[in-house]
Every structure is written in C-alpha cells, then in structure tokens.
Motif scaffolding. Structure first.
Motif, PDB file in Angstrom:
ATOM      1  N   ASN A 320      68.839  50.994  26.619  1.00 54.48           N
ATOM      2  CA  ASN A 320      69.944  50.060  26.767  1.00 54.48           C
ATOM      3  C   ASN A 320      70.900  50.557  27.845  1.00 54.48           C
ATOM      4  N   LYS A 321      71.429  49.641  28.640  1.00 51.38           N
ATOM      5  CA  LYS A 321      72.350  50.018  29.706  1.00 51.38           C
ATOM      6  C   LYS A 321      73.176  48.799  30.081  1.00 51.38           C
ATOM      7  N   SER A 322      74.239  49.046  30.844  1.00 51.34           N
ATOM      8  CA  SER A 322      75.051  47.935  31.318  1.00 51.34           C
ATOM      9  C   SER A 322      74.352  47.302  32.519  1.00 51.34           C
ATOM     10  N   MET A 323      74.449  45.988  32.618  1.00 50.02           N
ATOM     11  CA  MET A 323      73.780  45.256  33.703  1.00 50.02           C
ATOM     12  C   MET A 323      74.527  43.961  33.955  1.00 50.02           C
ATOM     13  N   ASP A 324      74.336  43.441  35.152  1.00 46.43           N
ATOM     14  CA  ASP A 324      74.936  42.158  35.517  1.00 46.43           C
ATOM     15  C   ASP A 324      73.931  41.064  35.193  1.00 46.43           C
ATOM     16  N   LEU A 325      74.269  40.210  34.254  1.00 42.35           N
ATOM     17  CA  LEU A 325      73.370  39.147  33.841  1.00 42.35           C
ATOM     18  C   LEU A 325      73.075  38.182  34.985  1.00 42.35           C
ATOM     19  N   LYS A 326      74.001  38.105  35.959  1.00 42.48           N
ATOM     20  CA  LYS A 326      73.808  37.233  37.119  1.00 42.48           C
ATOM     21  C   LYS A 326      72.547  37.617  37.890  1.00 42.48           C
ATOM     22  N   ASP A 327      72.301  38.906  38.087  1.00 45.53           N
ATOM     23  CA  ASP A 327      71.130  39.371  38.841  1.00 45.53           C
ATOM     24  C   ASP A 327      69.836  39.034  38.101  1.00 45.53           C
ATOM     25  N   ILE A 328      69.834  39.211  36.764  1.00 46.67           N
ATOM     26  CA  ILE A 328      68.625  38.944  35.979  1.00 46.67           C
ATOM     27  C   ILE A 328      68.289  37.455  36.023  1.00 46.67           C
ATOM     28  N   VAL A 329      69.300  36.598  35.841  1.00 46.83           N
ATOM     29  CA  VAL A 329      69.069  35.145  35.862  1.00 46.83           C
ATOM     30  C   VAL A 329      68.530  34.711  37.223  1.00 46.83           C
ATOM     31  N   SER A 330      69.109  35.236  38.302  1.00 43.76           N
ATOM     32  CA  SER A 330      68.666  34.866  39.655  1.00 43.76           C
ATOM     33  C   SER A 330      67.215  35.278  39.889  1.00 43.76           C
ATOM     34  N   ASP A 331      66.840  36.497  39.434  1.00 41.59           N
ATOM     35  CA  ASP A 331      65.455  36.958  39.612  1.00 41.59           C
ATOM     36  C   ASP A 331      64.482  36.097  38.823  1.00 41.59           C
ATOM     37  N   MET A 332      64.851  35.728  37.591  1.00 39.22           N
ATOM     38  CA  MET A 332      63.955  34.926  36.765  1.00 39.22           C
ATOM     39  C   MET A 332      63.742  33.541  37.374  1.00 39.22           C
ATOM     40  N   SER A 351      79.465  36.641  37.956  1.00 36.19           N
ATOM     41  CA  SER A 351      79.152  37.989  37.468  1.00 36.19           C
ATOM     42  C   SER A 351      79.573  38.150  36.004  1.00 36.19           C
ATOM     43  N   CYS A 352      78.625  38.642  35.169  1.00 37.54           N
ATOM     44  CA  CYS A 352      78.884  38.896  33.737  1.00 37.54           C
ATOM     45  C   CYS A 352      78.167  40.191  33.350  1.00 37.54           C
ATOM     46  N   ILE A 353      78.926  41.219  33.011  1.00 37.11           N
ATOM     47  CA  ILE A 353      78.356  42.517  32.669  1.00 37.11           C
ATOM     48  C   ILE A 353      78.125  42.589  31.153  1.00 37.11           C
ATOM     49  N   ILE A 354      76.888  42.866  30.780  1.00 36.18           N
ATOM     50  CA  ILE A 354      76.546  43.033  29.370  1.00 36.18           C
ATOM     51  C   ILE A 354      75.861  44.383  29.172  1.00 36.18           C
ATOM     52  N   PHE A 355      75.718  44.788  27.891  1.00 37.48           N
ATOM     53  CA  PHE A 355      75.037  46.042  27.562  1.00 37.48           C
ATOM     54  C   PHE A 355      73.832  45.710  26.702  1.00 37.48           C
ATOM     55  N   ALA A 356      72.641  45.917  27.239  1.00 46.04           N
ATOM     56  CA  ALA A 356      71.427  45.551  26.510  1.00 46.04           C
ATOM     57  C   ALA A 356      70.224  46.193  27.184  1.00 46.04           C
ATOM     58  N   ASN A 357      69.048  45.899  26.633  1.00 46.82           N
ATOM     59  CA  ASN A 357      67.797  46.347  27.219  1.00 46.82           C
ATOM     60  C   ASN A 357      67.330  45.282  28.213  1.00 46.82           C
ATOM     61  N   GLU A 358      67.183  45.678  29.456  1.00 48.94           N
ATOM     62  CA  GLU A 358      66.879  44.708  30.508  1.00 48.94           C
ATOM     63  C   GLU A 358      65.549  43.996  30.251  1.00 48.94           C
ATOM     64  N   GLU A 359      64.546  44.732  29.803  1.00 48.20           N
ATOM     65  CA  GLU A 359      63.238  44.133  29.560  1.00 48.20           C
ATOM     66  C   GLU A 359      63.326  43.053  28.488  1.00 48.20           C
ATOM     67  N   LYS A 360      64.092  43.340  27.394  1.00 48.38           N
ATOM     68  CA  LYS A 360      64.216  42.366  26.312  1.00 48.38           C
ATOM     69  C   LYS A 360      64.982  41.132  26.764  1.00 48.38           C
ATOM     70  N   ILE A 361      65.994  41.302  27.576  1.00 45.08           N
ATOM     71  CA  ILE A 361      66.763  40.151  28.083  1.00 45.08           C
ATOM     72  C   ILE A 361      65.879  39.282  28.977  1.00 45.08           C
ATOM     73  N   LYS A 362      65.039  39.905  29.771  1.00 49.07           N
ATOM     74  CA  LYS A 362      64.130  39.138  30.630  1.00 49.07           C
ATOM     75  C   LYS A 362      63.127  38.347  29.792  1.00 49.07           C
ATOM     76  N   VAL A 363      62.592  38.968  28.727  1.00 45.20           N
ATOM     77  CA  VAL A 363      61.664  38.262  27.846  1.00 45.20           C
ATOM     78  C   VAL A 363      62.351  37.064  27.209  1.00 45.20           C
ATOM     79  N   CYS A 364      63.597  37.272  26.762  1.00 51.81           N
ATOM     80  CA  CYS A 364      64.369  36.210  26.125  1.00 51.81           C
ATOM     81  C   CYS A 364      64.542  35.026  27.082  1.00 51.81           C
TER      82      CYS A 364
END
Length: 458
Positions: A320-332, A351-364
């Motif tokens: 788990n780590k902090s990440m910008d949800l904006k980057d993940i959404v754009s990549d998906m 920009s929205c900073i969250i704390f989670a597992n990047e792989e799990k957020i991408k699957v979601c």
C-alpha cells in the motif's frame, strides 16, 4: 486444578459443585461468626449477672446469708469469699455460698484455686472485673474492697468458671448440616436450571455445524442465555441464506463453465470432422473467443476467492502507498481506448491523492470500465473530482437502464443478469472498495447508467 477440570466435563456437575462449595464455605463462616458472637455475648451476660449478684451482696452487707440465685443459668457455679490482708499475711474468710457450705481443705485443688484468685486482690484499690485462666479453665472474677472494723485490708471476691455451652455448639453443627443438605439440593436445582438451556444451545449449534437447518431455538429468557439464543437464530438464518446462495452460485457457474466447454469441444470436433461454420479459421476464432471468456471467468473466480486474504494479509499491506488517482484513471482509459474505436471517451479529472494498493485499484477500475464498455452504445464519460474527504469517480455509459429490482444486487457475486452472465467483476470491485472504506453505487440516469465510486482521500 487442571486435572479436576479435565475429569469433570459436565457443566451441570461443575456448577453444582461450585455452588455447593461456595454455600458450604458461607455456612461455615457464618457458623464461626455466630459461635464467636454467641460466646462473646454469653460471656458478657455471665459477667453482668455475676456483677449484679456481687453488688446485691455488697449492698445487703450480709455475707453470711447471701441471696440464692443458683437457679439462674448464668450463676450456677458462682462462689464468694473474703480475703483479709494483715501485715502481709493473707486470711481467707468463709462466705456462706449457696453451692458450697465450707471452705476447701488446705492443699486441695479448690484451696489452691482460691489462693490463686486472692493473690489478685493485694494491689486492687477499687472494684475490678477481669478474666484469667487457671488449670486451662477460664474464670470470671470480680474483686471489691470492703470496710473492716479491725482496720484490715479486706476484699470481697466473686468468681465463677466459664464453660462453653457445648449443647449450643451441637445445635449449631446440626443446623449447619441441615443447611448444607438444603444447599446441596438447591445447588443441584440451580445447576440444572442454568445448564438446561445451554444443552439445548449445544445441540442447536451441532445442527448448524452440520448444516441441518432446523427450527429456530426457543428460549424465553431475557438474560444473556436468551440473548445468545436469539443471536444464534440470526446466525442460522444468515448461514442458511449464504449456504443456499452458494449452492445456487456453484450450480449456475458450473452450468456456465460447462456450456462454454461444450461450445469449445463441439467446434473443435467440427474442425476434426470437417463440418464447420463458414471456414476453419472462423471456427477457430470462436474456439479462441470462448477460451478467452472461460479463462477470464476462472481467473475471476480464483481472484474473488483469494481477494479477502490478499487484502488483509500483512505482506500485501506493505504494498500500500500513496498515489494520485488521476494518473491511474488516465492510464486505464488509454488502454481501453485501443480496443474500442467505435466508443467516444470523455475524461475530466483532477488530482486526488489516496492510500491504497495500486494493483487492486487498477483491478477495481478495470472491472467497472469493462462493464461500461460492454453496455455502452456510443459514449463513456469519466469524471474524477474531490468532494469533502473523498475522491469521487463517476463512470457513465449511455447503455440501457438497470432494473430497479436488480440495481442493488449487481455487486453481489451471486447476481446473474438476463443473459446469464455473473457479475463477478462488480463483486470484486465492491470488495476492494469496501476494504478501503469507500463506497460504490449504480444510478440510472435519464439515459444510461453511472457507477459512482468514493475513495477516502489521504
């Protein structure tokens, strides 16, 4: 103590023994206290009666004819005498005692006893009451100075040996034994009363463990046992519901997988037999597409089965780590655009900073986007914004509405749509979002459907 607990396995017997043991201790302590109190009170009553008798004789000033109070229980063994001291020499003067008509002979035990008692009078200046032991017997003694015409130091002595009333002791022991027997029977009744509903709960629990969905247990108590029974009834209801849904799910998913395998086998056999649709290449493509779908279903089942463990596992949480949800959404979105040329994509993010597992957020997000892509007719809109303490992702497609009866069930892994497809992807997404204390819901718009996801901000 461990051996004792190991051997006595019955709760009824343990409760019985514990109650009996506690009651016996209480009765024993009460008996001791009562005996001590009785002895203290009885001794004081003897002294009071002896003091009254002593004062009456002094008041009457008639030592030769003292009143006879020997019929009183507390004065049966009372005796009197006068001791005179003349220049250091001691003389015992007889007092007409109701119980004795003469002084004991010199050298006798009685004479020695009187001599011992009179030795206390030498230094007494006023009336004195005290207790003393002689030859292992307790004596109650009252000594008062008296006037003597011969100018001698004279003292009037009243004494009495004090014996514990053993009759009363035997009565107390007998009463204690009666109470112990009553306590023994009472504790058995109490133990049976307490353990009876527990035995019912034990049998009820075994039925639940064996998945025998029996009638709800009925215990009318409003105490902790009654609350436990009601909780177990609720537990059985939920377990029964989960068990039935699991059976339905397994039957349905087995049928779905079996159908896919049959399609693959039939088309493969068609190629072998030379009987195929259009061309061997087209038949092979059908086999490939069905195989991809089968693989996807199997992966989703395995992923859903292990998801809860991987989310809560300590090793997983280290990722788990902090990440910008904006980057993940754009990549998906970029990945999905490649496979959907006929769908228009609109993206609006901040920009929205969250704390989670990047792989799990991408699957979601992948599961939600895949669902939107499956039902969209021409456009998919994605908006990411901050709202209070949450990052809000809205994924909209202009497909058909979801039935109002089904809109709250689509995130259940048991749910099956009209085409027979299971919503495993949506169930996986919801489990991930719930783990990170977020929410997800589906909303029918004027045209199309929106999936709204909320993640807590870092």
């Amino acid at each position: 103590m461990k051996i004792f607990k190991f051997r006595i396995k019955s709760m009824t017997i343990r409760i019985w023994l514990i109650f009996t043991f506690i009651i016996i201790i209480i009765i024993f302590l009460i008996s001791l206290l009562y005996l001590y109190s009785f002895r203290y009170i009885d001794k004081n009553n003897h002294i009071k009666d002896m003091k009254a008798y002593h004062d009456i004789i002094l008041k009457d000033d008639d030592f030769n004819h003292p009143p006879d109070f020997t019929k009183m229980r507390n004065l049966i063994n009372v005796e009197n005498f006068i001791v005179n001291f003349n220049h250091g020499e001691k003389e015992i003067q007889y007092v007409n005692n109701p119980t004795n008509n003469s002084l004991p002979m010199n050298g006798s035990p009685g004479a020695k006893r009187i001599d011992w008692i009179s030795s206390f009078a030498k230094n007494i200046k006023s009336e004195t009451q005290f207790r003393a032991y002689y030859d292992k017997v307790e004596y109650l003694i009252i000594i008062s100075p008296i006037k003597n015409t011969d100018s001698l130091k004279s003292y009037f002595v009243t004494y009495m040996p004090y014996y514990v009333d053993n009759k009363f002791l035997y009565e107390v022991i007998l009463i204690g034994m009666i109470f112990i027997i009553i306590a023994f029977i009472t504790s058995k009744l109490v133990a049976t009363y307490i353990s009876k509903p527990l035995k019912k709960l034990e049998n009820y629990t075994r039925e639940i463990a064996d998945k025998n969905w029996v009638e709800p247990i009925k215990i009318d108590n409003d105490d902790e046992i009654g609350k436990l029974a009601r909780s177990m009834n609720i537990m059985q209801k939920k377990l029964k519901y989960a068990d039935e849904n699991e059976k339905i799910f397994l039957q349905s998913i087995s049928h779905s997988l079996k159908t896919t395998v049959m399609v693959i086998m039939s088309h493969a056999q068609a190629i072998i037999d030379g009987v195929y649709i259009d061309s061997p290449e087209r038949t092979a493509e059908i086999i490939k597409d069905e195989s991809i779908g089968l693989e996807k279903k199997i992966k989703q089942i395995l992923y859903l089965n292990t998801l809860e463990y991987t989310l809560e596992n300590n090793l997983e949480s280290e990722k788990n780590k902090s990440m910008d949800l904006k980057d993940i959404v754009s990549d998906m979105v970029d990945k999905f655009k490649v496979v959907s040329d006929d769908i228009k994509w609109e993206l609006e993010t901040s920009s929205c900073i969250i704390f989670a597992n990047e792989e799990k957020i991408k699957v979601c997000l992948e599961n939600i986007l895949d669902n939107a892509l499956r039902y969209a007719e021409s456009i998919i809109k994605i908006r990411l914004e901050r709202n209070d303490n949450f990052a809000v992702v809205e994924i909209y497609d202009d497909g058909k509405h979801i039935d109002e009866d089904s809109i709250k069930l689509i995130f259940n892994h048991m749910y099956k749509d009209k085409t027979g497809n299971f919503g495993l992807g949506l169930a996986i997404s919801k489990k991930i979002i719930d783990f990170y204390n977020g929410t997800i819901e589906a909303v029918n718009r004027e045209k199309g459907v929106s999936f709204i996801i909320k993640y807590p901000l870092l």
